[in-house]
Write an enzyme that holds these catalytic residues in place. Sequence first.
Site, PDB file in Angstrom:
ATOM      1  N   HIS A  88       0.840  -1.216   0.000  1.00  0.00           N
ATOM      2  CA  HIS A  88       0.000   0.000   0.000  1.00  0.00           C
ATOM      3  C   HIS A  88       0.865   1.253   0.000  1.00  0.00           C
ATOM      4  O   HIS A  88       0.585   2.209  -0.731  1.00  0.00           O
ATOM      5  CB  HIS A  88      -0.891   0.046   1.262  1.00  0.00           C
ATOM      6  CG  HIS A  88      -1.944  -1.018   1.329  1.00  0.00           C
ATOM      7  ND1 HIS A  88      -2.106  -1.832   2.422  1.00  0.00           N
ATOM      8  CD2 HIS A  88      -2.906  -1.391   0.449  1.00  0.00           C
ATOM      9  CE1 HIS A  88      -3.129  -2.657   2.215  1.00  0.00           C
ATOM     10  NE2 HIS A  88      -3.622  -2.406   1.024  1.00  0.00           N
ATOM     11  N   LYS A 135     -14.798  -7.852   5.097  1.00  0.00           N
ATOM     12  CA  LYS A 135     -14.275  -8.794   6.092  1.00  0.00           C
ATOM     13  C   LYS A 135     -14.247  -8.032   7.420  1.00  0.00           C
ATOM     14  O   LYS A 135     -14.070  -6.819   7.426  1.00  0.00           O
ATOM     15  CB  LYS A 135     -12.859  -9.232   5.725  1.00  0.00           C
ATOM     16  CG  LYS A 135     -12.592  -9.275   4.225  1.00  0.00           C
ATOM     17  CD  LYS A 135     -11.464  -8.346   3.784  1.00  0.00           C
ATOM     18  CE  LYS A 135     -11.583  -7.969   2.321  1.00  0.00           C
ATOM     19  NZ  LYS A 135     -10.599  -7.058   1.805  1.00  0.00           N
ATOM     20  N   ARG A 140      -1.727  -6.612  -8.082  1.00  0.00           N
ATOM     21  CA  ARG A 140      -0.595  -7.483  -7.751  1.00  0.00           C
ATOM     22  C   ARG A 140      -0.393  -8.550  -8.813  1.00  0.00           C
ATOM     23  O   ARG A 140       0.713  -8.858  -9.191  1.00  0.00           O
ATOM     24  CB  ARG A 140      -0.836  -8.174  -6.404  1.00  0.00           C
ATOM     25  CG  ARG A 140      -0.704  -7.238  -5.227  1.00  0.00           C
ATOM     26  CD  ARG A 140      -1.246  -7.849  -3.987  1.00  0.00           C
ATOM     27  NE  ARG A 140      -2.668  -8.142  -4.155  1.00  0.00           N
ATOM     28  CZ  ARG A 140      -3.510  -8.400  -3.175  1.00  0.00           C
ATOM     29  NH1 ARG A 140      -3.061  -8.440  -1.941  1.00  0.00           N
ATOM     30  NH2 ARG A 140      -4.773  -8.636  -3.404  1.00  0.00           N
ATOM     31  N   SER A 150      -2.976  -7.770   3.098  1.00  0.00           N
ATOM     32  CA  SER A 150      -3.263  -7.523   4.513  1.00  0.00           C
ATOM     33  C   SER A 150      -3.721  -8.811   5.189  1.00  0.00           C
ATOM     34  O   SER A 150      -3.366  -9.087   6.339  1.00  0.00           O
ATOM     35  CB  SER A 150      -4.350  -6.452   4.662  1.00  0.00           C
ATOM     36  OG  SER A 150      -3.891  -5.222   4.166  1.00  0.00           O
TER      37      SER A 150
HETATM   38  O1  PNS Z   1      -8.487  -2.957  -0.103  1.00  0.00           O
HETATM   39  P1  PNS Z   1      -9.715  -3.525  -0.757  1.00  0.00           P
HETATM   40  O2  PNS Z   1     -10.466  -4.365   0.235  1.00  0.00           O
HETATM   41  O3  PNS Z   1      -9.390  -4.217  -2.042  1.00  0.00           O
HETATM   42  O4  PNS Z   1     -10.647  -2.278  -1.124  1.00  0.00           O
HETATM   43  C1  PNS Z   1     -11.902  -2.482  -1.704  1.00  0.00           C
HETATM   44  C2  PNS Z   1     -12.694  -1.162  -1.791  1.00  0.00           C
HETATM   45  C3  PNS Z   1     -12.705  -0.444  -0.476  1.00  0.00           C
HETATM   46  C4  PNS Z   1     -12.025  -0.269  -2.823  1.00  0.00           C
HETATM   47  C5  PNS Z   1     -14.129  -1.516  -2.244  1.00  0.00           C
HETATM   48  O5  PNS Z   1     -14.642  -2.515  -1.416  1.00  0.00           O
HETATM   49  C6  PNS Z   1     -15.072  -0.322  -2.230  1.00  0.00           C
HETATM   50  O6  PNS Z   1     -14.981   0.527  -3.104  1.00  0.00           O
HETATM   51  N1  PNS Z   1     -15.950  -0.262  -1.213  1.00  0.00           N
HETATM   52  C7  PNS Z   1     -16.894   0.826  -1.030  1.00  0.00           C
HETATM   53  C8  PNS Z   1     -18.334   0.395  -1.384  1.00  0.00           C
HETATM   54  C9  PNS Z   1     -18.559   0.472  -2.890  1.00  0.00           C
HETATM   55  O7  PNS Z   1     -18.420   1.498  -3.511  1.00  0.00           O
HETATM   56  N2  PNS Z   1     -18.912  -0.693  -3.470  1.00  0.00           N
HETATM   57  C10 PNS Z   1     -19.130  -0.817  -4.880  1.00  0.00           C
HETATM   58  C11 PNS Z   1     -17.827  -1.126  -5.572  1.00  0.00           C
HETATM   59  S1  PNS Z   1     -18.012  -1.281  -7.307  1.00  0.00           S
END
Ligand code: PNS
Length: 158
Positions: free
Chosen positions: A17, A41, A91, A128
């Site tokens: 990150h 999660k 990744r 993570s």
């Molecule tokens: O670090 P991560 O878990 O890969 O991040 C995922 C994240 C936070 C980018 C994604 O879950 C997100 O955008 N969540 C907010 C809710 C949302 O907008 N959901 C629709 C996504 S298309």
Amino acid sequence: MSRAMCPGSFDPPTNGHVDVIKRCLSIFDQVVVAIVANPSKSALFDSIERTAMLEELFKDESSRLEIHAFSGLLVDFAQEKKVDVIVKGLRAVSDFEYELQMAQMNESLAGINTLFLPTNPEYGYLSSSLVKEVARMGGSVDGLVPPMVAAALKERYA
Ligand code: PNS
């Protein structure tokens, strides 16, 4: 003035990150780190703790970097913060399918583009979730997360 948003769970922030955020800072004038308050999660660190960690890690960049926790849709937060683009680190090919789906959904919801940055190969295997598993079982996470995050993990799993 170009503004990018780096969203994620950051539970906890890893060296991968940190690398992606630093590279965003080298490309864009301003970067907004968006920490999802309620990751799908269950989180080890709450959003206040995750925000504090990232603030400490990037305290020297505070003039160009904002760090916020958010809940709700990412595209709504991206519009509120007036960013031009969302940036996600990739990744491996295994990340691509889900990231592509989210990028296309976000584009269709709000017309906001996502740029993918290939993760530094040094951190290609890092997540993570794996870091938490290693730390939980007493393994060393040195070199995988910043020292202050390693200390926080050690304390949390003590
Ligand atoms: O670090 P991560 O878990 O890969 O991040 C995922 C994240 C936070 C980018 C994604 O879950 C997100 O955008 N969540 C907010 C809710 C949302 O907008 N959901 C629709 C996504 S298309």
